[in-house]
Write a protein that holds these residues in place. Structure first.
Motif, PDB file in Angstrom:
ATOM      1  N   ALA A 296       0.932  -1.162  -0.133  1.00  0.00           N
ATOM      2  CA  ALA A 296       0.016  -0.059  -0.093  1.00  0.00           C
ATOM      3  C   ALA A 296       1.053   1.139   0.161  1.00  0.00           C
ATOM      4  CB  ALA A 296      -1.062   0.009   0.991  1.00  0.00           C
ATOM      5  N   VAL A 297       2.113   1.321   0.735  1.00  0.00           N
ATOM      6  CA  VAL A 297       3.161   2.336   0.858  1.00  0.00           C
ATOM      7  C   VAL A 297       3.371   2.734  -0.758  1.00  0.00           C
ATOM      8  CG1 VAL A 297       5.219   3.164   1.685  1.00  0.00           C
ATOM      9  CG2 VAL A 297       3.339   2.381   3.248  1.00  0.00           C
ATOM     10  N   PHE A 298       4.059   1.544  -1.337  1.00  0.00           N
ATOM     11  CA  PHE A 298       4.395   1.330  -2.389  1.00  0.00           C
ATOM     12  C   PHE A 298       3.571   2.241  -3.505  1.00  0.00           C
ATOM     13  CE2 PHE A 298       5.458  -0.391  -6.645  1.00  0.00           C
ATOM     14  CZ  PHE A 298       6.702   0.250  -6.899  1.00  0.00           C
ATOM     15  N   ALA A 299       2.345   1.556  -3.452  1.00  0.00           N
ATOM     16  CA  ALA A 299       1.223   1.891  -4.514  1.00  0.00           C
ATOM     17  C   ALA A 299       0.849   3.608  -4.334  1.00  0.00           C
ATOM     18  CB  ALA A 299       0.138   1.292  -4.062  1.00  0.00           C
ATOM     19  N   THR A 300       1.089   4.006  -2.825  1.00  0.00           N
ATOM     20  CA  THR A 300       0.713   5.349  -2.668  1.00  0.00           C
ATOM     21  C   THR A 300       1.721   6.483  -3.295  1.00  0.00           C
ATOM     22  OG1 THR A 300      -0.395   4.813  -0.753  1.00  0.00           O
ATOM     23  CG2 THR A 300       0.136   7.115  -0.781  1.00  0.00           C
ATOM     24  N   LEU A 301       3.016   5.904  -3.056  1.00  0.00           N
ATOM     25  CA  LEU A 301       4.063   6.644  -3.467  1.00  0.00           C
ATOM     26  C   LEU A 301       4.243   6.736  -5.203  1.00  0.00           C
ATOM     27  CD1 LEU A 301       6.943   5.454  -1.371  1.00  0.00           C
ATOM     28  CD2 LEU A 301       5.703   7.715  -1.273  1.00  0.00           C
ATOM     29  N   TYR A 302       3.780   5.554  -5.659  1.00  0.00           N
ATOM     30  CA  TYR A 302       3.867   5.396  -7.192  1.00  0.00           C
ATOM     31  C   TYR A 302       2.752   6.363  -7.854  1.00  0.00           C
ATOM     32  CZ  TYR A 302       3.494   3.493 -11.857  1.00  0.00           C
ATOM     33  OH  TYR A 302       3.125   3.359 -13.128  1.00  0.00           O
ATOM     34  N   ILE A 303       1.597   6.666  -6.982  1.00  0.00           N
ATOM     35  CA  ILE A 303       0.385   7.125  -7.550  1.00  0.00           C
ATOM     36  C   ILE A 303       0.774   8.675  -7.438  1.00  0.00           C
ATOM     37  CG2 ILE A 303      -1.947   7.701  -7.190  1.00  0.00           C
ATOM     38  CD1 ILE A 303      -2.456   5.019  -6.606  1.00  0.00           C
ATOM     39  N   ALA A 304       1.537   8.993  -6.361  1.00  0.00           N
ATOM     40  CA  ALA A 304       1.932  10.436  -6.244  1.00  0.00           C
ATOM     41  C   ALA A 304       2.777  10.804  -7.031  1.00  0.00           C
ATOM     42  CB  ALA A 304       2.583  10.430  -4.602  1.00  0.00           C
ATOM     43  N   VAL A 305       4.032  10.096  -7.355  1.00  0.00           N
ATOM     44  CA  VAL A 305       4.833  10.389  -8.429  1.00  0.00           C
ATOM     45  C   VAL A 305       4.440  10.531  -9.896  1.00  0.00           C
ATOM     46  CG1 VAL A 305       6.696   9.476  -9.843  1.00  0.00           C
ATOM     47  CG2 VAL A 305       6.718   9.392  -7.171  1.00  0.00           C
ATOM     48  N   VAL A 306       3.330   9.747 -10.107  1.00  0.00           N
ATOM     49  CA  VAL A 306       2.561   9.895 -11.551  1.00  0.00           C
ATOM     50  C   VAL A 306       1.705  11.225 -11.325  1.00  0.00           C
ATOM     51  CG1 VAL A 306       0.864   8.706 -12.985  1.00  0.00           C
ATOM     52  CG2 VAL A 306       2.723   7.308 -12.057  1.00  0.00           C
ATOM     53  N   GLY A 307       0.928  11.221 -10.596  1.00  0.00           N
ATOM     54  CA  GLY A 307       0.264  12.539 -10.319  1.00  0.00           C
ATOM     55  C   GLY A 307       0.967  13.757 -10.533  1.00  0.00           C
ATOM     56  N   THR A 308       2.167  13.679  -9.738  1.00  0.00           N
ATOM     57  CA  THR A 308       2.805  15.099  -9.954  1.00  0.00           C
ATOM     58  C   THR A 308       3.552  15.287 -11.314  1.00  0.00           C
ATOM     59  OG1 THR A 308       3.759  14.449  -7.678  1.00  0.00           O
ATOM     60  CG2 THR A 308       5.216  16.093  -8.763  1.00  0.00           C
ATOM     61  N   SER A 309       3.815  14.271 -12.065  1.00  0.00           N
ATOM     62  CA  SER A 309       4.309  14.144 -13.358  1.00  0.00           C
ATOM     63  C   SER A 309       3.562  14.829 -14.267  1.00  0.00           C
ATOM     64  CB  SER A 309       5.197  13.003 -13.766  1.00  0.00           C
ATOM     65  OG  SER A 309       4.102  11.960 -13.893  1.00  0.00           O
ATOM     66  N   VAL A 310       2.022  14.304 -13.839  1.00  0.00           N
ATOM     67  CA  VAL A 310       0.892  14.618 -14.972  1.00  0.00           C
ATOM     68  C   VAL A 310       0.904  16.382 -14.807  1.00  0.00           C
ATOM     69  CG1 VAL A 310      -1.512  14.403 -15.164  1.00  0.00           C
ATOM     70  CG2 VAL A 310      -0.065  12.541 -15.093  1.00  0.00           C
ATOM     71  N   VAL A 311       0.841  16.687 -13.335  1.00  0.00           N
ATOM     72  CA  VAL A 311       0.493  18.133 -13.129  1.00  0.00           C
ATOM     73  C   VAL A 311       1.563  18.866 -13.766  1.00  0.00           C
ATOM     74  CG1 VAL A 311       0.407  19.808 -11.269  1.00  0.00           C
ATOM     75  CG2 VAL A 311      -0.796  17.598 -11.043  1.00  0.00           C
ATOM     76  N   GLN A 312       3.003  18.566 -13.608  1.00  0.00           N
ATOM     77  CA  GLN A 312       3.847  19.119 -14.039  1.00  0.00           C
ATOM     78  C   GLN A 312       4.230  19.180 -15.590  1.00  0.00           C
ATOM     79  OE1 GLN A 312       7.505  17.470 -12.262  1.00  0.00           O
ATOM     80  NE2 GLN A 312       7.454  18.833 -10.508  1.00  0.00           N
ATOM     81  N   ALA A 313       3.735  18.203 -16.276  1.00  0.00           N
ATOM     82  CA  ALA A 313       3.558  18.258 -17.640  1.00  0.00           C
ATOM     83  C   ALA A 313       2.613  19.288 -18.250  1.00  0.00           C
ATOM     84  CB  ALA A 313       3.217  16.890 -18.258  1.00  0.00           C
ATOM     85  N   ALA A 314       1.465  19.257 -17.686  1.00  0.00           N
ATOM     86  CA  ALA A 314       0.454  20.073 -18.135  1.00  0.00           C
ATOM     87  C   ALA A 314       0.835  21.626 -17.683  1.00  0.00           C
ATOM     88  CB  ALA A 314      -0.807  20.009 -16.991  1.00  0.00           C
ATOM     89  N   ASP A 315       1.663  21.944 -16.899  1.00  0.00           N
ATOM     90  CA  ASP A 315       2.220  23.346 -16.760  1.00  0.00           C
ATOM     91  C   ASP A 315       3.490  23.457 -17.641  1.00  0.00           C
ATOM     92  OD1 ASP A 315       0.319  23.849 -14.773  1.00  0.00           O
ATOM     93  OD2 ASP A 315       1.708  23.449 -13.144  1.00  0.00           O
ATOM     94  N   ALA A 316       3.991  22.760 -18.130  1.00  0.00           N
ATOM     95  CA  ALA A 316       5.393  22.715 -18.905  1.00  0.00           C
ATOM     96  C   ALA A 316       4.960  23.464 -20.245  1.00  0.00           C
ATOM     97  CB  ALA A 316       6.192  21.464 -19.007  1.00  0.00           C
ATOM     98  N   GLY A 317       4.093  22.946 -20.830  1.00  0.00           N
ATOM     99  CA  GLY A 317       3.829  23.374 -22.145  1.00  0.00           C
ATOM    100  C   GLY A 317       4.888  23.068 -23.037  1.00  0.00           C
TER     101      GLY A 317
END
Length: 79
Positions: free
Chosen positions: A34-55
């Motif tokens: 569960a900890v690994f899955a939470t960290l993985y989802i957080a990393v993927v979510g962060t990368s999606v948010v940063q990719a949307a802002d990068a242009g």
């Protein structure tokens, strides 16, 4: 009636973990997954948010001269 004479009503349990060790091991393993899955989802979510802002760094452009010359050369070779 015949069945009760052949098979006892209560079947003895084959494996009993009276110490609770297996339960603890599975609980710890589940917690780590569960900890690994939470960290993985957080990393993927962060990368999606940063990719949307990068242009996009470069904008795509369409060159009409390249398209026209490519179609003209295609027409001349097919005749």
């Amino acid at each position: 009636m015949i069945r009760t004479a052949v098979m006892p009503m209560e079947t003895p349990q084959v494996f009993v973990d009276s110490t609770g060790r297996r339960k603890r091991v599975l609980a710890i393993f589940g917690f780590l997954v569960a900890v690994f899955a939470t960290l993985y989802i957080a990393v993927v979510g962060t990368s999606v948010v940063q990719a949307a802002d990068a242009g996009l760094a470069t904008k795509a452009t369409v060159s009409t001269s390249a398209t026209t010359s490519a179609s003209a050369s295609a027409n001349s070779t097919s005749k």
